[in-house]
Write an enzyme that holds these catalytic residues in place. Structure first.
Site, PDB file in Angstrom:
ATOM      1  CB  SER A 207      -0.871  -0.018   1.255  1.00  0.00           C
ATOM      2  OG  SER A 207      -1.422   1.251   1.483  1.00  0.00           O
TER       3      SER A 207
ATOM      4  CE1 TYR B  11      -3.693  -2.360   5.634  1.00  0.00           C
ATOM      5  CE2 TYR B  11      -3.352  -0.010   5.256  1.00  0.00           C
ATOM      6  CZ  TYR B  11      -3.550  -1.285   4.768  1.00  0.00           C
ATOM      7  OH  TYR B  11      -3.584  -1.494   3.415  1.00  0.00           O
TER       8      TYR B  11
ATOM      9  CE  LYS C  68      -1.300  -4.499   3.592  1.00  0.00           C
ATOM     10  NZ  LYS C  68      -1.510  -5.813   2.978  1.00  0.00           N
TER      11      LYS C  68
HETATM   12  N1  UFG Z   1     -12.940  10.832   3.316  1.00  0.00           N
HETATM   13  C1  UFG Z   1     -13.939  11.734   3.632  1.00  0.00           C
HETATM   14  N2  UFG Z   1     -15.110  11.249   4.122  1.00  0.00           N
HETATM   15  C2  UFG Z   1     -15.341   9.922   4.299  1.00  0.00           C
HETATM   16  C3  UFG Z   1     -14.306   9.007   3.950  1.00  0.00           C
HETATM   17  C4  UFG Z   1     -13.130   9.502   3.473  1.00  0.00           C
HETATM   18  O1  UFG Z   1     -13.758  12.951   3.492  1.00  0.00           O
HETATM   19  O2  UFG Z   1     -16.420   9.558   4.759  1.00  0.00           O
HETATM   20  C5  UFG Z   1     -11.671  11.352   2.778  1.00  0.00           C
HETATM   21  C6  UFG Z   1     -10.494  11.005   3.650  1.00  0.00           C
HETATM   22  O3  UFG Z   1     -10.341  11.940   4.667  1.00  0.00           O
HETATM   23  C7  UFG Z   1      -9.364  11.012   2.612  1.00  0.00           C
HETATM   24  C8  UFG Z   1     -10.039  10.570   1.321  1.00  0.00           C
HETATM   25  O4  UFG Z   1     -11.436  10.756   1.543  1.00  0.00           O
HETATM   26  O5  UFG Z   1      -8.918  12.315   2.462  1.00  0.00           O
HETATM   27  C9  UFG Z   1      -9.792   9.127   0.983  1.00  0.00           C
HETATM   28  O6  UFG Z   1     -10.106   8.351   2.137  1.00  0.00           O
HETATM   29  P1  UFG Z   1     -10.225   6.768   2.079  1.00  0.00           P
HETATM   30  O7  UFG Z   1     -10.575   6.318   3.454  1.00  0.00           O
HETATM   31  O8  UFG Z   1     -11.113   6.345   0.958  1.00  0.00           O
HETATM   32  O9  UFG Z   1      -8.759   6.314   1.669  1.00  0.00           O
HETATM   33  P2  UFG Z   1      -7.386   6.569   2.433  1.00  0.00           P
HETATM   34  O10 UFG Z   1      -6.556   7.367   1.493  1.00  0.00           O
HETATM   35  O11 UFG Z   1      -7.525   7.064   3.789  1.00  0.00           O
HETATM   36  O12 UFG Z   1      -6.917   5.079   2.638  1.00  0.00           O
HETATM   37  C10 UFG Z   1      -6.674   4.246   1.565  1.00  0.00           C
HETATM   38  C11 UFG Z   1      -6.916   2.772   1.920  1.00  0.00           C
HETATM   39  C12 UFG Z   1      -5.914   2.298   2.908  1.00  0.00           C
HETATM   40  C13 UFG Z   1      -4.537   2.673   2.489  1.00  0.00           C
HETATM   41  C14 UFG Z   1      -4.446   4.143   2.252  1.00  0.00           C
HETATM   42  C15 UFG Z   1      -3.112   4.613   1.827  1.00  0.00           C
HETATM   43  O13 UFG Z   1      -8.206   2.603   2.434  1.00  0.00           O
HETATM   44  O14 UFG Z   1      -6.015   0.903   3.015  1.00  0.00           O
HETATM   45  O15 UFG Z   1      -5.373   4.481   1.234  1.00  0.00           O
HETATM   46  O16 UFG Z   1      -3.108   6.026   1.747  1.00  0.00           O
HETATM   47  F1  UFG Z   1      -3.628   2.333   3.403  1.00  0.00           F
END
Ligand code: UFG
Length: 338
Positions: free
Chosen positions: A128, A153, A157
């Site tokens: 990741s 998590y 990785k």
């Molecule tokens: N977000 C919102 N509202 C929500 C959910 C997410 O604003 O309800 C935002 C988050 O703050 C972030 C973006 O949308 O800025 C993306 O969030 P995600 O949770 O979809 O994805 P992440 O980038 O946090 O995480 C993903 C994977 C992880 C991985 C990570 C690496 O889910 O497994 O990318 O950056 F580790």
């Protein structure tokens, strides 16, 4: 007649795993799914059957169970393994660190022992971009410094990648793919993302809000140092990500050693931009508000994916709009609303 290669796909009933199974079968591989169904759903196995017109062999096994795994390896010729099976929720990992270390590390070591004893020497590993934390520069390439992970998590990785570096002496060749943000669903809408309970990730939260399962989407913070103040990510269509595994298999069949590739599009998109694109492409008004920042989020991360483009000869085919349309078709189908 040449014998088809058989690939064991751990976590093959999950989101990225199931999409990869489709691409593997279409590329001419036989597949055997190993999944304990603890974080996945029988409906994805049913979707695979509908989509492919065949039943993919499936064993309900937790990869930490060495004996059960070894039995599968003894009874089936396996040419290579793709290891998806892992816990992946950042927030949950902070609350239950031991669950994450135990599951993600022991399932890998148990699998590696099994591969070693059964002389299976090719592995593709799900890593990741979380290993980069908040990178110093974007786009981030594979040479970037690996800092202390933001969550247990992320630490698992990093540790798994380290284990894979060290097992080169055992003669197991590895490609680790560092995924950016997979979104969307198969264009057929027969498989897609099916989170258990309240979604953590952005796109399933959007589609569940659009369909009325959630009242309102909260955008976590608009005061980041980014053009519109919301976080920037590299969103990649899950089918494109699945394709990268097929390319990685071609590569690892011809190359020894340990290799790491970013798998992203190279483009950063903000949360607000993604929400706007969802509304536009699906002609839906989404109920959302701006909330406070989510702990652990990095402001901006997107890939330098040139290594995968040039060495794996992989390129994404779908746009973000395609992915948002496919995610919405899937959400409607799985909720049986047309
Ligand atoms: N977000 C919102 N509202 C929500 C959910 C997410 O604003 O309800 C935002 C988050 O703050 C972030 C973006 O949308 O800025 C993306 O969030 P995600 O949770 O979809 O994805 P992440 O980038 O946090 O995480 C993903 C994977 C992880 C991985 C990570 C690496 O889910 O497994 O990318 O950056 F580790």
């Amino acid at each position: 007649m040449s014998i088809r290669k058989r690939i064991a796909v751990t976590g093959g009933a999950g989101y990225i795993g199931s999409h990869t199974v489709v691409q593997l079968v279409e590329a001419g591989y036989d597949v055997l799914i190993i999944d304990d169904l603890s974080r996945s759903d029988q409906r994805l196995l049913d979707g695979l059957k509908n989509l492919l017109g065949i039943t993919i062999p499936f064993r309900k096994v937790d990869c930490r169970n060495y004996n059960a795994l070894a039995e599968i390896f003894s009874n089936n010729r396996i040419d290579a393994v793709i290891h998806f099976a892992a816990f992946k929720a950042v927030g949950e990992s902070v609350e239950k660190p031991l669950d994450y270390y135990e599951n993600n590390l022991f399932s890998l070591t148990s699998l590696l022992r099994c591969m070693q004893s059964h002389k299976v020497s090719k592995l593709i590993f799900s890593s990741s971009c979380t290993v980069y934390g908040e990178p110093d520069t974007v786009p981030v390439n594979e040479q970037a410094a690996i800092k202390k992970a933001n969550s247990p998590y992320g630490a698992t990785k990093q540790m798994c990648e380290r284990i894979l570096e060290d097992i080169e002496v055992l003669g197991i060749d590895v490609v680790s793919l560092r995924y950016f943000n997979p979104i969307g669903a198969h264009p057929s809408a027969l498989i897609g993302e099916l989170p258990l309970g309240t979604p953590n990730n952005l796109v399933p939260y959007i589609t569940q809000t659009a369909i009325g399962l959630r009242n309102q989407l909260t955008i976590f913070g608009d005061d980041y140092p980014t053009p519109d103040g919301t976080c920037v990510r590299d969103y990649i269509h899950v089918t494109d990500l699945a394709d990268a595994h097929v390319k990685a298999l071609d590569f690892i069949n011809q190359n020894l050693g340990n290799h790491i590739f970013n798998v992203g599009t190279g483009f950063g998109v903000s949360v607000k931009e993604l929400v706007n694109q969802f509304e536009e492409v699906n002609q839906i008004k989404l109920n959302y508000k701006i909330g406070s920042r989510r702990p652990g989020d990095v402001a901006k991360v997107f890939a330098d994916a040139n290594l995968a483009f040039n060495v794996l000869r992989w390129k994404p085919r779908f746009t973000i709009k395609d992915a948002l349309q496919h995610a919405w078709h899937w959400e409607k189908r799985i909720r049986s609303i047309n």
